[in-house]
Design a protein around this motif. Structure first.
Motif, PDB file in Angstrom:
ATOM      1  N   GLU A 231       0.844  -1.201   0.000  1.00  0.00           N
ATOM      2  CA  GLU A 231       0.000   0.000   0.000  1.00  0.00           C
ATOM      3  C   GLU A 231       0.879   1.250   0.000  1.00  0.00           C
ATOM      4  O   GLU A 231       1.366   1.682   1.043  1.00  0.00           O
ATOM      5  CB  GLU A 231      -0.935   0.019   1.212  1.00  0.00           C
ATOM      6  N   THR A 232       1.097   1.776  -1.191  1.00  0.00           N
ATOM      7  CA  THR A 232       1.975   2.944  -1.344  1.00  0.00           C
ATOM      8  C   THR A 232       1.179   4.237  -1.503  1.00  0.00           C
ATOM      9  O   THR A 232       1.660   5.301  -1.160  1.00  0.00           O
ATOM     10  CB  THR A 232       2.874   2.761  -2.584  1.00  0.00           C
ATOM     11  N   LYS A 233      -0.011   4.147  -2.048  1.00  0.00           N
ATOM     12  CA  LYS A 233      -0.867   5.323  -2.303  1.00  0.00           C
ATOM     13  C   LYS A 233      -0.042   6.492  -2.861  1.00  0.00           C
ATOM     14  O   LYS A 233      -0.181   7.628  -2.414  1.00  0.00           O
ATOM     15  CB  LYS A 233      -1.576   5.737  -1.020  1.00  0.00           C
ATOM     16  N   HIS A 234       0.823   6.170  -3.821  1.00  0.00           N
ATOM     17  CA  HIS A 234       1.766   7.187  -4.309  1.00  0.00           C
ATOM     18  C   HIS A 234       1.120   8.200  -5.244  1.00  0.00           C
ATOM     19  O   HIS A 234       1.713   9.224  -5.555  1.00  0.00           O
ATOM     20  CB  HIS A 234       2.955   6.507  -4.999  1.00  0.00           C
ATOM     21  N   ALA A 235      -0.079   7.904  -5.732  1.00  0.00           N
ATOM     22  CA  ALA A 235      -0.789   8.896  -6.551  1.00  0.00           C
ATOM     23  C   ALA A 235      -2.277   8.588  -6.541  1.00  0.00           C
ATOM     24  O   ALA A 235      -2.676   7.419  -6.414  1.00  0.00           O
ATOM     25  CB  ALA A 235      -0.275   8.881  -7.991  1.00  0.00           C
ATOM     26  N   TYR A 236      -3.066   9.636  -6.660  1.00  0.00           N
ATOM     27  CA  TYR A 236      -4.507   9.491  -6.871  1.00  0.00           C
ATOM     28  C   TYR A 236      -4.758   9.991  -8.278  1.00  0.00           C
ATOM     29  O   TYR A 236      -4.530  11.166  -8.567  1.00  0.00           O
ATOM     30  CB  TYR A 236      -5.305  10.336  -5.875  1.00  0.00           C
ATOM     31  N   THR A 237      -5.166   9.111  -9.188  1.00  0.00           N
ATOM     32  CA  THR A 237      -5.448   9.594 -10.546  1.00  0.00           C
ATOM     33  C   THR A 237      -6.947   9.486 -10.824  1.00  0.00           C
ATOM     34  O   THR A 237      -7.586   8.511 -10.431  1.00  0.00           O
ATOM     35  CB  THR A 237      -4.674   8.792 -11.612  1.00  0.00           C
ATOM     36  N   PRO A 238      -7.506  10.494 -11.491  1.00  0.00           N
ATOM     37  CA  PRO A 238      -8.934  10.434 -11.812  1.00  0.00           C
ATOM     38  C   PRO A 238      -9.205   9.706 -13.115  1.00  0.00           C
ATOM     39  O   PRO A 238      -8.303   9.539 -13.944  1.00  0.00           O
ATOM     40  CB  PRO A 238      -9.321  11.906 -11.966  1.00  0.00           C
ATOM     41  N   PHE A 239     -10.430   9.276 -13.295  1.00  0.00           N
ATOM     42  CA  PHE A 239     -10.943   8.935 -14.619  1.00  0.00           C
ATOM     43  C   PHE A 239     -11.658  10.178 -15.140  1.00  0.00           C
ATOM     44  O   PHE A 239     -12.294  10.900 -14.359  1.00  0.00           O
ATOM     45  CB  PHE A 239     -11.959   7.795 -14.536  1.00  0.00           C
ATOM     46  N   LEU A 240     -11.563  10.415 -16.433  1.00  0.00           N
ATOM     47  CA  LEU A 240     -12.331  11.483 -17.063  1.00  0.00           C
ATOM     48  C   LEU A 240     -13.432  10.796 -17.867  1.00  0.00           C
ATOM     49  O   LEU A 240     -13.159   9.808 -18.552  1.00  0.00           O
ATOM     50  CB  LEU A 240     -11.451  12.309 -18.001  1.00  0.00           C
ATOM     51  N   PHE A 241     -14.660  11.302 -17.785  1.00  0.00           N
ATOM     52  CA  PHE A 241     -15.733  10.807 -18.652  1.00  0.00           C
ATOM     53  C   PHE A 241     -15.806  11.759 -19.836  1.00  0.00           C
ATOM     54  O   PHE A 241     -16.487  12.773 -19.800  1.00  0.00           O
ATOM     55  CB  PHE A 241     -17.075  10.737 -17.918  1.00  0.00           C
ATOM     56  N   LEU A 242     -15.035  11.418 -20.869  1.00  0.00           N
ATOM     57  CA  LEU A 242     -14.884  12.345 -21.996  1.00  0.00           C
ATOM     58  C   LEU A 242     -15.884  12.071 -23.109  1.00  0.00           C
ATOM     59  O   LEU A 242     -16.191  10.914 -23.406  1.00  0.00           O
ATOM     60  CB  LEU A 242     -13.472  12.243 -22.574  1.00  0.00           C
ATOM     61  N   PHE A 243     -16.340  13.164 -23.711  1.00  0.00           N
ATOM     62  CA  PHE A 243     -17.236  13.084 -24.862  1.00  0.00           C
ATOM     63  C   PHE A 243     -16.570  13.798 -26.027  1.00  0.00           C
ATOM     64  O   PHE A 243     -15.885  14.809 -25.844  1.00  0.00           O
ATOM     65  CB  PHE A 243     -18.561  13.785 -24.527  1.00  0.00           C
ATOM     66  N   SER A 244     -16.775  13.287 -27.214  1.00  0.00           N
ATOM     67  CA  SER A 244     -16.261  13.947 -28.421  1.00  0.00           C
ATOM     68  C   SER A 244     -16.937  15.311 -28.568  1.00  0.00           C
ATOM     69  O   SER A 244     -18.163  15.388 -28.665  1.00  0.00           O
ATOM     70  CB  SER A 244     -16.575  13.090 -29.646  1.00  0.00           C
ATOM     71  N   LYS A 245     -16.156  16.376 -28.592  1.00  0.00           N
ATOM     72  CA  LYS A 245     -16.746  17.715 -28.723  1.00  0.00           C
ATOM     73  C   LYS A 245     -17.441  17.857 -30.084  1.00  0.00           C
ATOM     74  O   LYS A 245     -18.520  18.448 -30.174  1.00  0.00           O
ATOM     75  CB  LYS A 245     -15.652  18.782 -28.579  1.00  0.00           C
ATOM     76  N   ALA A 246     -16.834  17.270 -31.117  1.00  0.00           N
ATOM     77  CA  ALA A 246     -17.423  17.360 -32.466  1.00  0.00           C
ATOM     78  C   ALA A 246     -18.830  16.751 -32.479  1.00  0.00           C
ATOM     79  O   ALA A 246     -19.738  17.282 -33.116  1.00  0.00           O
ATOM     80  CB  ALA A 246     -16.529  16.638 -33.469  1.00  0.00           C
ATOM     81  N   ILE A 247     -19.019  15.658 -31.747  1.00  0.00           N
ATOM     82  CA  ILE A 247     -20.341  15.019 -31.702  1.00  0.00           C
ATOM     83  C   ILE A 247     -21.260  15.750 -30.722  1.00  0.00           C
ATOM     84  O   ILE A 247     -22.425  16.002 -31.017  1.00  0.00           O
ATOM     85  CB  ILE A 247     -20.205  13.510 -31.336  1.00  0.00           C
ATOM     86  N   PHE A 248     -20.712  16.118 -29.572  1.00  0.00           N
ATOM     87  CA  PHE A 248     -21.484  16.816 -28.533  1.00  0.00           C
ATOM     88  C   PHE A 248     -22.135  18.076 -29.109  1.00  0.00           C
ATOM     89  O   PHE A 248     -23.282  18.397 -28.799  1.00  0.00           O
ATOM     90  CB  PHE A 248     -20.537  17.189 -27.388  1.00  0.00           C
ATOM     91  N   ASN A 249     -21.395  18.775 -29.962  1.00  0.00           N
ATOM     92  CA  ASN A 249     -21.891  20.028 -30.549  1.00  0.00           C
ATOM     93  C   ASN A 249     -23.090  19.826 -31.469  1.00  0.00           C
ATOM     94  O   ASN A 249     -23.797  20.779 -31.775  1.00  0.00           O
ATOM     95  CB  ASN A 249     -20.772  20.735 -31.324  1.00  0.00           C
ATOM     96  N   THR A 250     -23.308  18.584 -31.922  1.00  0.00           N
ATOM     97  CA  THR A 250     -24.471  18.324 -32.782  1.00  0.00           C
ATOM     98  C   THR A 250     -25.693  17.952 -31.939  1.00  0.00           C
ATOM     99  O   THR A 250     -26.783  17.779 -32.474  1.00  0.00           O
ATOM    100  CB  THR A 250     -24.199  17.155 -33.769  1.00  0.00           C
ATOM    101  N   TYR A 251     -25.533  17.805 -30.621  1.00  0.00           N
ATOM    102  CA  TYR A 251     -26.641  17.422 -29.740  1.00  0.00           C
ATOM    103  C   TYR A 251     -27.423  18.664 -29.310  1.00  0.00           C
ATOM    104  O   TYR A 251     -26.879  19.772 -29.273  1.00  0.00           O
ATOM    105  CB  TYR A 251     -26.099  16.694 -28.486  1.00  0.00           C
ATOM    106  N   THR A 252     -28.684  18.480 -28.952  1.00  0.00           N
ATOM    107  CA  THR A 252     -29.497  19.605 -28.475  1.00  0.00           C
ATOM    108  C   THR A 252     -29.036  19.999 -27.068  1.00  0.00           C
ATOM    109  O   THR A 252     -28.389  19.214 -26.370  1.00  0.00           O
ATOM    110  CB  THR A 252     -30.993  19.224 -28.395  1.00  0.00           C
ATOM    111  N   ALA A 253     -29.422  21.204 -26.661  1.00  0.00           N
ATOM    112  CA  ALA A 253     -29.043  21.698 -25.329  1.00  0.00           C
ATOM    113  C   ALA A 253     -29.563  20.756 -24.241  1.00  0.00           C
ATOM    114  O   ALA A 253     -28.884  20.509 -23.245  1.00  0.00           O
ATOM    115  CB  ALA A 253     -29.578  23.112 -25.123  1.00  0.00           C
ATOM    116  N   ASP A 254     -30.784  20.213 -24.441  1.00  0.00           N
ATOM    117  CA  ASP A 254     -31.341  19.300 -23.434  1.00  0.00           C
ATOM    118  C   ASP A 254     -30.545  17.995 -23.355  1.00  0.00           C
ATOM    119  O   ASP A 254     -30.334  17.458 -22.266  1.00  0.00           O
ATOM    120  CB  ASP A 254     -32.803  18.984 -23.762  1.00  0.00           C
ATOM    121  N   GLU A 255     -30.136  17.515 -24.499  1.00  0.00           N
ATOM    122  CA  GLU A 255     -29.332  16.278 -24.516  1.00  0.00           C
ATOM    123  C   GLU A 255     -27.995  16.527 -23.817  1.00  0.00           C
ATOM    124  O   GLU A 255     -27.543  15.700 -23.016  1.00  0.00           O
ATOM    125  CB  GLU A 255     -29.101  15.821 -25.961  1.00  0.00           C
ATOM    126  N   GLN A 256     -27.396  17.665 -24.108  1.00  0.00           N
ATOM    127  CA  GLN A 256     -26.099  17.989 -23.484  1.00  0.00           C
ATOM    128  C   GLN A 256     -26.237  18.096 -21.965  1.00  0.00           C
ATOM    129  O   GLN A 256     -25.422  17.575 -21.216  1.00  0.00           O
ATOM    130  CB  GLN A 256     -25.559  19.298 -24.049  1.00  0.00           C
TER     131      GLN A 256
END
Ligand code: TK8
Length: 335
Positions: A231-256
């Motif tokens: 048990e070294t706990k030498h770093a805490y790294t996050p996960f990112l829940f990433l979305f493609s901006k190119a695709i996200f931009n085609t979604y409606t405001a409600d979907e986003q």
């Protein structure tokens, strides 16, 4: 004329109502979410909770399809697919993405966070928003910071009770220079490698060691091919829940908005499942015969001090303002 006006008004109201039933702002979307880890990792629970939330908000229109075990490629490959708009989403460690957004390297600094609570406050606050802006500039929408967690070392050689025990050990690190230097600094033979190759590299003894949170050592079955966990706990790294901006931009405001809100719901579930599973995973790892040890408080202090050179070496690359800013936030939290 009055009657005509009233009738027109009525028609307008009826048209508006007709055109706007509860879910009119949602279109049928199939959202592919790729993961390097396996379906029984708590990210699976998070995705289920996120889907339930999306079902409620979108009337079943927004559908997540998760892919596990790197089936759609590793973290970096999947992230590039998002940037070029050919894949919707990925749950990835921030660490392999420093070539795209150097500031993300801040999360790789050894012993930066002392508790998950500190990490949550930093990521879910203005500091996290600042990094999200940089990701956005790179074509990536971070819906939320999920948890990978505190990383611990496993190996096939010996218990690691002090940093000198890492001397000559062949340790797989993520494709990330902060991790590379952190382990080189301990005298280890650090080898960058994509996550998908780790199990077989451990099994064939091409490498001796790897480092990941207990839930990953458990769900990716690394304990089957390792003899020691420290048990070294030498770093805490996050996960990112990433979305493609190119695709996200085609979604409606409600979907986003639904995607952002439900990613936060999933995040909370995922984090709480990890908090519970961490202990269970460690018990399972030990029950499989893996020897376990912790670092003494004295060694923790020594290893932390030993690691400060890594901060100095990487501050310029990460961005001095970014490092100063997180250290100030942490100092304030610790007051
Ligand atoms: C899963 C990875 C993994 C990470 C690593 O895709 O590479 O060691 O911790 O969990 O993101």
């Amino acid at each position: 004329r009055k009657i005509l006006k009233a009738a027109t008004a009525l028609i307008t109201v009826a048209a508006t109502l007709g055109a706007a039933p509860a879910f009119a702002e949602f279109n049928a979307r199939n959202i592919r979410v790729s993961n390097g880890i396996n379906a029984d990792h708590p990210v699976g629970n998070g995705i289920q909770a996120m889907q339930k939330c999306l079902d409620e908000k979108s009337g079943g229109k927004l559908k997540l399809t998760a892919f596990w075990g790197g089936a759609l490629g590793g973290d970096l490959q999947a992230t590039q697919a998002l940037r070029s708009g050919v894949q919707e989403a990925v749950v990835t460690s921030s660490s392999p993405l420093v070539g795209i957004v150097p500031a993300l390297g801040v999360f790789d600094l050894p012993f930066l966070f002392a508790s998950a609570d500190e990490a949550y406050k930093v990521m879910d606050g203005e500091f996290g928003d600042m990094l999200n802006k940089k990701l956005d500039d790179a074509g990536l929408v971070n819906l939320a910071y999920w948890e990978n967690g505190f990383r611990n070392l496993s190996n096939s050689k010996r218990p690691v009770t002090k940093w000198e025990d890492l001397e000559g050990m062949k340790v797989r690190v993520m494709q990330n220079n902060v991790f590379l230097d952190t382990f080189k600094n301990f005298g280890a033979n650090a080898t960058p490698m994509a996550f998908g190759e780790v199990f077989s590299a451990l099994e064939t003894k091409a490498i001796d060691a790897q480092e990941n949170p207990y839930v990953t050592i458990d769900t990716s079955k690394f304990y089957e091919v390792q003899a020691y966990v420290s048990e070294t706990k030498h770093a805490y790294t996050p996960f990112l829940f990433l979305f493609s901006k190119a695709i996200f931009n085609t979604y409606t405001a409600d979907e986003q908005k639904a995607l952002r809100d439900c990613a936060a719901v999933g995040r909370d579930v995922e984090r709480s499942v990890i908090a519970d599973l961490n202990k269970t995973s460690l018990e399972k790892i030990q029950a499989a015969g893996v020897k376990f040890n912790t670092l003494s408080p004295e060694e923790h202090k020594r290893i932390l001090e030993k690691s400060q050179v890594v901060y100095e070496k990487h501050k310029a690359d990460i961005g001095p303002d970014v490092v100063d800013s997180v250290q100030k936030i942490l100092a304030d939290l610790r007051k």
